[in-house]
Scaffold this motif. Sequence first.
Motif, PDB file in Angstrom:
ATOM      1  N   ALA A  62       0.960  -1.196  -0.268  1.00 13.65           N
ATOM      2  CA  ALA A  62       0.038  -0.218  -0.284  1.00 13.65           C
ATOM      3  C   ALA A  62       1.010   1.217   0.378  1.00 13.65           C
ATOM      4  O   ALA A  62       1.475   0.898   0.899  1.00 13.65           O
ATOM      5  N   LEU A  63       0.329   1.794  -0.906  1.00 11.55           N
ATOM      6  CA  LEU A  63       1.473   3.930  -1.233  1.00 11.55           C
ATOM      7  C   LEU A  63       1.437   4.344   0.563  1.00 11.55           C
ATOM      8  O   LEU A  63       2.886   4.254   1.079  1.00 11.55           O
ATOM      9  N   ASP A  64       0.456   4.123   2.063  1.00  6.77           N
ATOM     10  CA  ASP A  64       0.324   4.573   2.599  1.00  6.77           C
ATOM     11  C   ASP A  64       1.412   4.044   3.281  1.00  6.77           C
ATOM     12  O   ASP A  64       2.248   4.998   4.553  1.00  6.77           O
ATOM     13  N   THR A  65       2.061   2.784   2.974  1.00  2.00           N
ATOM     14  CA  THR A  65       3.299   2.099   3.981  1.00  2.00           C
ATOM     15  C   THR A  65       3.939   2.272   3.615  1.00  2.00           C
ATOM     16  O   THR A  65       4.979   2.451   4.511  1.00  2.00           O
ATOM     17  N   LEU A  66       4.467   2.107   2.434  1.00  2.00           N
ATOM     18  CA  LEU A  66       5.549   2.798   1.476  1.00  2.00           C
ATOM     19  C   LEU A  66       6.024   4.074   2.301  1.00  2.00           C
ATOM     20  O   LEU A  66       6.910   4.626   2.590  1.00  2.00           O
ATOM     21  N   GLU A  67       4.968   5.291   2.325  1.00  2.00           N
ATOM     22  CA  GLU A  67       5.411   6.727   2.397  1.00  2.00           C
ATOM     23  C   GLU A  67       5.599   6.283   3.984  1.00  2.00           C
ATOM     24  O   GLU A  67       6.960   6.678   4.235  1.00  2.00           O
ATOM     25  N   THR A  68       5.031   5.772   4.250  1.00  4.07           N
ATOM     26  CA  THR A  68       6.289   5.505   6.213  1.00  4.07           C
ATOM     27  C   THR A  68       6.791   4.835   6.974  1.00  4.07           C
ATOM     28  O   THR A  68       8.029   5.432   7.435  1.00  4.07           O
ATOM     29  N   ARG A  69       7.520   3.597   5.345  1.00  3.07           N
ATOM     30  CA  ARG A  69       8.957   3.728   5.479  1.00  3.07           C
ATOM     31  C   ARG A  69      10.189   4.624   4.928  1.00  3.07           C
ATOM     32  O   ARG A  69      10.874   4.639   6.280  1.00  3.07           O
ATOM     33  N   LEU A  70       9.321   5.511   4.237  1.00  2.00           N
ATOM     34  CA  LEU A  70      10.613   6.458   3.232  1.00  2.00           C
ATOM     35  C   LEU A  70      10.186   7.421   5.118  1.00  2.00           C
ATOM     36  O   LEU A  70      11.551   8.046   5.438  1.00  2.00           O
ATOM     37  N   GLU A  71      10.049   7.761   5.781  1.00  2.00           N
ATOM     38  CA  GLU A  71       9.499   8.644   6.661  1.00  2.00           C
ATOM     39  C   GLU A  71      10.797   8.001   8.196  1.00  2.00           C
ATOM     40  O   GLU A  71      11.719   8.099   8.607  1.00  2.00           O
ATOM     41  N   LEU A  72       9.949   6.527   7.955  1.00  2.00           N
ATOM     42  CA  LEU A  72      10.892   5.648   9.212  1.00  2.00           C
ATOM     43  C   LEU A  72      13.266   5.788   8.577  1.00  2.00           C
ATOM     44  O   LEU A  72      13.582   5.771   9.365  1.00  2.00           O
ATOM     45  N   ALA A  73      13.086   5.643   7.318  1.00  2.00           N
ATOM     46  CA  ALA A  73      14.132   6.025   7.088  1.00  2.00           C
ATOM     47  C   ALA A  73      14.843   6.995   7.513  1.00  2.00           C
ATOM     48  O   ALA A  73      16.466   6.909   7.734  1.00  2.00           O
ATOM     49  N   GLY A  74      14.151   8.160   6.977  1.00  2.00           N
ATOM     50  CA  GLY A  74      15.090   9.387   7.620  1.00  2.00           C
ATOM     51  C   GLY A  74      15.076   9.473   9.189  1.00  2.00           C
ATOM     52  O   GLY A  74      16.587  10.278   9.813  1.00  2.00           O
ATOM     53  N   LEU A  75      14.604   9.096   9.285  1.00  2.00           N
ATOM     54  CA  LEU A  75      14.469   8.510  10.912  1.00  2.00           C
ATOM     55  C   LEU A  75      15.913   7.655  11.504  1.00  2.00           C
ATOM     56  O   LEU A  75      17.302   7.787  12.478  1.00  2.00           O
ATOM     57  N   TYR A  76      16.255   6.659  11.073  1.00  2.00           N
ATOM     58  CA  TYR A  76      17.536   6.005  10.992  1.00  2.00           C
ATOM     59  C   TYR A  76      18.431   6.673  10.550  1.00  2.00           C
ATOM     60  O   TYR A  76      20.176   6.732  10.476  1.00  2.00           O
ATOM     61  N   ALA A  77      18.097   7.655   8.783  1.00  4.39           N
ATOM     62  CA  ALA A  77      19.686   8.065   8.633  1.00  4.39           C
ATOM     63  C   ALA A  77      20.089   9.584  10.409  1.00  4.39           C
ATOM     64  O   ALA A  77      21.248   9.599  10.017  1.00  4.39           O
ATOM     65  N   ARG A  78      18.538  10.152  10.659  1.00  2.01           N
ATOM     66  CA  ARG A  78      19.494  11.174  11.996  1.00  2.01           C
ATOM     67  C   ARG A  78      20.095   9.985  13.072  1.00  2.01           C
ATOM     68  O   ARG A  78      20.795  10.633  13.538  1.00  2.01           O
ATOM     69  N   ARG A  79      19.942   9.537  12.538  1.00  2.00           N
ATOM     70  CA  ARG A  79      20.611   8.125  14.424  1.00  2.00           C
ATOM     71  C   ARG A  79      21.885   8.160  14.196  1.00  2.00           C
ATOM     72  O   ARG A  79      22.528   7.682  14.862  1.00  2.00           O
TER      73      ARG A  79
END
Length: 612
Positions: free
Chosen positions: A477-494
Motif C-alpha cells: 500500500a502507498l501509505d505503508t511505503l510512505e511510512t517506511r520512507l519517514e522511518l528511513a529518514g529517522l534511521y539516517a538521523r541516528r
Amino acid sequence: MADKVRVWLNRGGIINTGDGALNIVNNIVQAPPPVPAATVQARPRLVRLRSTRAAARLFVGREKEHAALAKALRRRSGGNAQVLTGLGGIGKSTLALRYALAQVGRHNPLWWIDAEDPAQIDFGLEALARQLHPEGSPERPVEWARQWLASHTGWMLILDNVTRPPEVAELIGSLPGGRFLVTSRQGVGWEDIATPIRLGVLSAGDAVRMLDRRVADRGLLDGGEELCAALGGLPLAIEMAGHYMAQNHVSARTYLRRLSGDGAVLDWTHAGGDLDRTVARTWRVTLDRIAARHGPLPGRVLGALAWLGPDDIPISLLPDDSQAAAGHLAAYGLVTRSGDALSVHRLVQAVSRDPGARHGAGRTLRTAWTDGPEPAARLAPHFAAFIAAGGLAELDDTSADLAVAYAIHLARTVSRQEGIAFLDRTITAHEGSGHPALLSMRTTLAVLRTPLDPLEVSIGAFERLVADKQRIIGPGALDTLETRLELAGLYARRGEDHRTFAHYRRLATDAERVLGKNHSLTLQTKWDLAEAYLNADRTWRAGHTIVVLVLWFSVLTGLEETRGRDDEVTRQIGVTIARYVSTLALHEDPGTRRVLRLVGAAERIRRRLKGA
C-alpha cells in the motif's frame, strides 16, 4: 291557541306571539335593514390586541427598530404599511404589540388580526364588523368591514404572521385611509407594499435584561450571561428559558447544561402555555411551509448547514441546486445571506441538525479544504463547529481526513502541542474500533510529535506504524511505503549508515516493483538514498560517488519522462547535479578522476544537462 308559539328567525332572534295563528304572522318583527358602513362611527378606544400591557413590560431593547417603525408609519409618502420580518421567535409580534400599545388613543380602531392564511384574515375582519355593528352582524361581514375601512381614516390593523405577501397585498392596496403593521417570517416579496424592517437578535446586554425580567428569583440567575450567549440572543428562547427556570426552579447553569445535552428543553412549554409556541416547533412550522411549496431540498440543505459554524458559511460550499434551496430558506428567515456568506442562528442549527447529513457535510468540508477556493482561515471555524457538534463521533475515512487536516491546522496556527492534543483525544476516543482510518491519524500524530520527542521514541512509533500498516492494509500500500520512507529518514538521523542504506535500498526496490520506476515515491526514495550516502561519506570515495550519480541520473530521467524537461522541479534537480559534477571536476585526486571517467567526461555531462 293557548300555548305561546316561538318563531326562531335565521339571525337568532326569538319572538313571542299572541294566542292565535294570525298573531304569528302579524307579530313577526322584520330585521332592521343593514346600516351602511360609511355612516357607522367606531366607539372610542376600540382595541383588540394579542396580549396585555403586563406582557409588554417584559419587552427590552429594540429602541432603534421601534423608532424606525414609528417614523415609517408616520410619513404618508411612503405608503400606508410597514412590515417587520425576521426569524421565527425573533420578537416581531412583541415589537408590533409594544408599538400598538403606544398608539392607543391615536388610532381607532386598533385591531389585531392573526393572519397566517386568508381565512384567518377574514375571521379577523368579521370580528371587527361585529364590534363596529353590534346591533347585528351584516349579511356579509367581511365585505362590510372592508367598506367601513375604505370609508374611514385613522384606524390601524396589525396583520400578524403573514405567510405570503400576495395574501395581503390587495387588502393593503385597496384601503389607503388607515395604517397596516405587518409581521412575517417571509423576508422577500414586499417590494410593492413596504420596505421591510428586519429584526436581528438581542444584544448581549438586552438578552440578559430580558432573562432577569422573566425570572423573579435572583438566585436562579447564576450563569445567565453564558446562557443568553448560548441562546444567541433569541427572544423566544430566552422567554422559554425563563419560564423553564421559574417553573422547575433550576438555575441558568442547569438549563445551559440541559440545553447542551439532547436539547429537549427547546421543545418544552410552560404550564398553561401554548403547546405550539416552543423554539423547536416554531421553526418546524416554517420548514413545513417551505417543504409544501418548494419540496424537501431546502430542509436537507438546512440539515447540512447545521453541522457548520453559524456565521460566514461560504456559499461556495453548496452545489448550485442547493444554493437555490438556500435562497428559499433565506426568504423565510431561517438563514441570512450577505454577499457570498450564509449565517444560521445556532438554535436553528440545534433544532434542524440532521444526523443523516453529517457525512455529506463532512465530505463537503474535506473537498473545500483540499480543492476549494476558500482559505483555510475561513474554513477552520466550520471544522471546529463540525467537530464540536459530534461530526467525528463515527469514524470513517472522511472524518479521519478532517481530523488530520484540523490537527495540522492547529499545529500551524495555534501550536504544535494543540494539534497533538486534539489528535490524541480523537484517536483515544476511537482506539477500540480497529478502523483502518486510525492509521492515518496515528501517522500524523507521529509526524507532529517527532520534533518534540526523543529520536528513539519517534523511531519506535514509526516502526510500530509500519508493522501495523503492513498487517492491516498490506506491505504494498502507498501509505505503508510512505511510512517506511519517514522511518528511513529517522534511521539516517541516528547515524546508523549501514542500516539506513539497507532500508532505503529495500524501499526503492519495493516501490519500483509496486508503483513503477517513475512514481514520485520511488524517485523520492532514490533521491533520499543519495543524500544519505553524501551525508555519511564526506571523504569523496569513488564507490559512493558513483552510486550517488547513478541515483541522481535515475531521478532526473524519471522527472524528464513524467514532468518534462521544462518543469521547474526537473530543472532544479538538474542544476543540483550539474553543480555537484562541477565540484567533482575541481578535484585532482585519482579516485575522483576515475569517477568522472566512469560516468563520462565532465564536459559531456555538462552538455547533457544543458538547459537544466
